[in-house]
Design an enzyme around this catalytic site. Structure first.
Site, PDB file in Angstrom:
ATOM      1  N   SER A  71      -9.876   2.455   2.776  1.00 53.92           N
ATOM      2  CA  SER A  71      -8.933   3.122   1.899  1.00 53.92           C
ATOM      3  C   SER A  71      -7.999   2.166   1.162  1.00 53.92           C
ATOM      4  O   SER A  71      -7.340   2.545   0.211  1.00 53.92           O
ATOM      5  CB  SER A  71      -8.081   4.106   2.720  1.00 53.92           C
ATOM      6  OG  SER A  71      -7.282   3.399   3.672  1.00 53.92           O
ATOM      7  N   SER A  88     -10.510   0.185   7.111  1.00 52.22           N
ATOM      8  CA  SER A  88      -9.890   0.259   5.784  1.00 52.22           C
ATOM      9  C   SER A  88      -9.194  -1.001   5.308  1.00 52.22           C
ATOM     10  O   SER A  88      -8.700  -1.049   4.183  1.00 52.22           O
ATOM     11  CB  SER A  88      -8.899   1.428   5.730  1.00 52.22           C
ATOM     12  OG  SER A  88      -9.583   2.646   5.690  1.00 52.22           O
ATOM     13  N   LYS A 111       0.841  -1.195   0.000  1.00 48.86           N
ATOM     14  CA  LYS A 111       0.000   0.000   0.000  1.00 48.86           C
ATOM     15  C   LYS A 111       0.878   1.247   0.000  1.00 48.86           C
ATOM     16  O   LYS A 111       1.903   1.296   0.693  1.00 48.86           O
ATOM     17  CB  LYS A 111      -0.915  -0.025   1.232  1.00 48.86           C
ATOM     18  CG  LYS A 111      -1.946   1.095   1.267  1.00 48.86           C
ATOM     19  CD  LYS A 111      -2.882   0.951   2.470  1.00 48.86           C
ATOM     20  CE  LYS A 111      -3.918   2.064   2.499  1.00 48.86           C
ATOM     21  NZ  LYS A 111      -4.857   1.919   3.630  1.00 48.86           N
TER      22      LYS A 111
END
Length: 494
Positions: A159, A183, A79
């Site tokens: 997210s 998330s 990420k």
């Protein structure tokens, strides 16, 4: 060799050790898949193929000597929230520009020390603020799943949307993600993958771009519960560079997979039965309860009375911490600086107003407001008191149960560009209704895919555990995974 990308992490590691294929072959298969598919899915915002090939070659040399480490030769996605030395890290925000860290986050350093291979950086909501991956400076991620009765592009959740989409579309074996209010778990539920947020402090936050420091926690998104345990083994560690890191031994989480749940008590909170939730979400929850009962677990009704205050509490605490954390992005030291600025004040104001996206600016303003002199006691201090009450609710509930079972999300994946959610931020925030409580209380939570809705889209169940009891969470999740037999994959259109 494209079939190699369909392997779970455990299957790939076993194949590498057995020399059925090499890390170089596996890595090239993923590189080919990313080159072919990323244009449609937008899961990766930066690829590191040269680095991946070099790491794979080094792994093959160690594997040939029988010296493979825990993740030796396994290609992963990272990420874009994790600082990676020498590789651009932007948290998918314009304000970080082309920032290239000179250091490595502790979590990713652990992965490289474990022998993992880095395929690239994964898309996300800007500064991890969002539930649909639409606030990214690099554009939205597209969910590989589509409804069986529509061709509309769907959100992979947020997210960690890039992480979830990449795992679901077989563009990496597993991915790092982060969870501030859901998330990891919400994107996992939206994409038919497994996502676990460990106990706060289990994994170091050093080198993770901060959103809300008392809530942020690193974790993986994977194809199976066992894969999640393998990733946790390596990602979690004590770290002196993070003052909130817990100095406690990390157990071998894989030892909890497949254990009996006979005699374990499963808490079912009445407060999670919300008005207006689709009937199929409730039906899946009941099915999960039945599966665990059949496996020998005891079902216990519990109450978490302050649950209704969790979302408003979260959306005071998180923006307040974001307002403080994001003050460092001022156009002066690194990242984006407005070229038209002619004074110090102009540099601050123009760089921040142009560098931050709309949702990030909204949360900074909320946070600044609740921390201001006239409202600090009325909002922020009160929210902290409510947070304590929510944590106490869990402490009391766990006196009568070992884990808690709830739905993971209030719906399946929704359409990108949903006008109602775009016009009303609160309706977007409601996606976190089942997940924020665990962040406020610092507890482990896991989403496991358990079925499809009427449109053929994945739905997840959430398992919440006691602090530092990820082991029992994984045990329950592995039983649910086996009972659900969820093997569906999105029909390939990308």
């Amino acid at each position: 060799m494209s079939e190699l990308t369909k392997l779970p992490l455990k299957g790939a590691l076993d194949g590498l050790k057995a020399k059925t294929f090499s890390s170089s072959e596996l890595t090239e298969a993923f590189i080919g898949a990313i080159e072919h598919s990323n244009g449609a899915l937008n899961a990766y915002v930066e690829t590191t193929f040269d680095k991946a090939r070099a790491q794979a070659k080094a792994s093959d040399e160690l594997l040939a000597k029988g010296e493979g480490r825990a993740l030796e030769g396994a290609p992963l996605g990272i990420k874009d929230l994790y600082c990676t030395e020498g590789v651009r890290t932007t948290a998918c925000s314009k304000i970080l520009g082309n920032f290239v860290p000179t250091y490595e986050s502790t979590v990713t350093a652990n992965l490289w020390q474990g022998g993992a291979v880095m395929l690239g950086k994964l898309n996300m909501d800007e500064f991890a603020m969002g539930s649909s991956n639409e606030t990214s400076h690099w554009g939205p991620v597209v969910n590989p799943w589509k409804a069986k009765d529509s061709n509309q592009a769907l959100t992979p959740g947020g997210s960690s949307g890039g992480s979830a989409a990449a795992v679901a579309a077989d563009l990496c074996l597993a991915a790092t993600a982060s969870d501030t209010g859901g998330s990891i778990r919400q994107p996992a539920a939206f994409t038919g993958t497994v996502g676990i947020k460990p106990t706060y402090g289990r994994a170091s936050r050093f080198g993770m771009v901060a959103f809300a420091s008392s809530l942020d926690q690193a974790g993986p998104i994977t194809k199976t519960v066992e894969d999640a345990a393998i990733m946790l083994n390596v990602m979690c560690s004590h770290d002196v560079k993070d003052s909130t890191s817990l100095d406690i031994e990390v157990p071998d989480f894989t030892q909890f997979i497949g254990k009996s749940v006979k005699g374990l008590r499963i808490g079912i909170p009445d407060e999670y039965r919300l008005d207006g939730i689709p009937a199929e979400i409730d039906a899946l929850w009941e099915q999960g309860i039945a599966w665990l009962k059949d496996a020998g677990a005891e079902i216990v009704r519990i109450t978490l009375p302050h649950t209704k205050y969790a979302l408003p509490c979260y959306y005071i605490v998180a923006p307040a911490e974001a307002s403080s954390n994001l003050a460092r992005y001022d156009g002066m030291r690194f990242g984006y600086r407005d070229p038209e600025a002619t004074s110090l004040t102009d540099t601050y104001e123009l760089s921040r107003s142009e560098g931050f996206g709309k949702e990030v600016k909204r949360r900074i303003m909320i946070g600044t407001y609740v921390l201001s002199a006239g409202f600090y006691d009325a909002y922020y201090v009160k929210a902290l008191k409510v947070r304590r009450k929510i944590a106490d609710d869990f402490t009391e509930a766990f006196k009568s149960c070992d884990v808690i079972l709830t739905p993971a999300t209030p719906s399946s994946a929704f359409a990108l560009g949903d006008e109602k959610k775009a016009a009303d931020p609160v309706s977007m925030y409601l996606n976190d209704v089942f997940t924020v409580t665990t962040n406020l209380a610092g507890l482990p939570g896991l989403s496991v895919p358990a079925g499809l809705d009427q449109h053929g889209l994945p739905l997840g169940l959430q398992v919440i555990g006691k602090a530092l009891d990820e082991g029992t969470v994984l045990t329950i999740a592995s039983v649910l995974e086996q009972a659900a037999g969820f093997t569906q994959k999105p029909s390939k259109w990308w």
